[in-house]
Write a protein that holds these residues in place. Structure first.
Motif, PDB file in Angstrom:
ATOM      1  N   THR A 164       6.812 -15.734  10.440  1.00 41.78           N
ATOM      2  CA  THR A 164       6.885 -14.272  10.347  1.00 41.78           C
ATOM      3  C   THR A 164       8.183 -13.719  10.920  1.00 41.78           C
ATOM      4  O   THR A 164       8.300 -12.515  11.097  1.00 41.78           O
ATOM      5  CB  THR A 164       5.706 -13.600  11.078  1.00 41.78           C
ATOM      6  OG1 THR A 164       5.836 -13.820  12.486  1.00 41.78           O
ATOM      7  CG2 THR A 164       4.365 -14.097  10.574  1.00 41.78           C
ATOM      8  N   ALA A 224       4.466  -8.447   5.795  1.00 42.62           N
ATOM      9  CA  ALA A 224       3.453  -9.334   5.220  1.00 42.62           C
ATOM     10  C   ALA A 224       3.789  -9.789   3.798  1.00 42.62           C
ATOM     11  O   ALA A 224       3.576 -10.966   3.476  1.00 42.62           O
ATOM     12  CB  ALA A 224       2.076  -8.677   5.280  1.00 42.62           C
ATOM     13  N   ASP A 258       3.738 -13.543   2.593  1.00 42.89           N
ATOM     14  CA  ASP A 258       2.925 -13.935   1.430  1.00 42.89           C
ATOM     15  C   ASP A 258       3.751 -14.790   0.479  1.00 42.89           C
ATOM     16  O   ASP A 258       3.294 -15.835   0.020  1.00 42.89           O
ATOM     17  CB  ASP A 258       2.428 -12.708   0.661  1.00 42.89           C
ATOM     18  CG  ASP A 258       1.368 -11.915   1.378  1.00 42.89           C
ATOM     19  OD1 ASP A 258       0.722 -12.457   2.293  1.00 42.89           O
ATOM     20  OD2 ASP A 258       1.181 -10.738   1.014  1.00 42.89           O
ATOM     21  N   ARG A 296      -4.104 -15.158   8.892  1.00 42.06           N
ATOM     22  CA  ARG A 296      -3.015 -14.192   8.705  1.00 42.06           C
ATOM     23  C   ARG A 296      -2.982 -13.090   9.761  1.00 42.06           C
ATOM     24  O   ARG A 296      -3.131 -11.899   9.462  1.00 42.06           O
ATOM     25  CB  ARG A 296      -3.083 -13.599   7.310  1.00 42.06           C
ATOM     26  CG  ARG A 296      -2.731 -14.573   6.198  1.00 42.06           C
ATOM     27  CD  ARG A 296      -1.332 -15.179   6.334  1.00 42.06           C
ATOM     28  NE  ARG A 296      -0.291 -14.190   6.325  1.00 42.06           N
ATOM     29  CZ  ARG A 296       0.283 -13.714   5.232  1.00 42.06           C
ATOM     30  NH1 ARG A 296      -0.076 -14.167   4.061  1.00 42.06           N
ATOM     31  NH2 ARG A 296       1.225 -12.800   5.332  1.00 42.06           N
ATOM     32  N   LYS A 346      -1.109  -9.779   9.240  1.00 40.80           N
ATOM     33  CA  LYS A 346      -1.663  -8.687   8.437  1.00 40.80           C
ATOM     34  C   LYS A 346      -2.582  -7.788   9.259  1.00 40.80           C
ATOM     35  O   LYS A 346      -2.976  -6.742   8.788  1.00 40.80           O
ATOM     36  CB  LYS A 346      -2.424  -9.244   7.236  1.00 40.80           C
ATOM     37  CG  LYS A 346      -1.516  -9.831   6.198  1.00 40.80           C
ATOM     38  CD  LYS A 346      -2.293 -10.192   4.957  1.00 40.80           C
ATOM     39  CE  LYS A 346      -1.344 -10.612   3.843  1.00 40.80           C
ATOM     40  NZ  LYS A 346      -2.058 -10.834   2.593  1.00 40.80           N
TER      41      LYS A 346
END
Length: 103
Positions: A27, A34, A38, A93, A96
């Motif tokens: 990240t 996000a 992804d 995740r 998120k």
């Protein structure tokens, strides 16, 4: 009690450290949006392939000076352990969620 460390942050157990490490890696330290994460994770690569890329990209299996233990040896984990942490990232995740991990 053994302490695990990544980026000058200490953890009580290896799983917490690895979860934080892969979160930071995938990240951009929590800064990447996000949709970018992804895209990175949706490339069809396996968690094992991502683990190999992460290991190579961060030099986790390399001695920093040729004398000291590598991060993997010092913190007693394998590429399989790293792949499991990556799979948790893919599944859960935290990037998120509003909080993610605090730096």
């Amino acid at each position: 009690m053994t302490m695990y460390e990544w980026a000058e942050k200490s953890f009580d157990n290896r799983s917490e450290m690895l979860d934080y490490l892969v979160y930071q890696y995938f990240t951009g330290g929590g800064l990447d949006p996000a949709p970018d994460v992804d895209f990175l994770l949706a490339g069809g690569e396996t968690a094992s392939k991502h683990a190999a890329d992460c290991t190579r990209g961060l030099g986790l299996d390399e001695s920093p000076d040729g004398v000291e233990l590598s991060h993997m040896a010092l913190n007693d984990y394998t590429a399989s352990d790293l792949a499991e942490a990556i799979q948790r990232l893919i599944t859960l995740r935290p990037d998120k969620k509003q909080t993610g991990y605090s730096n």
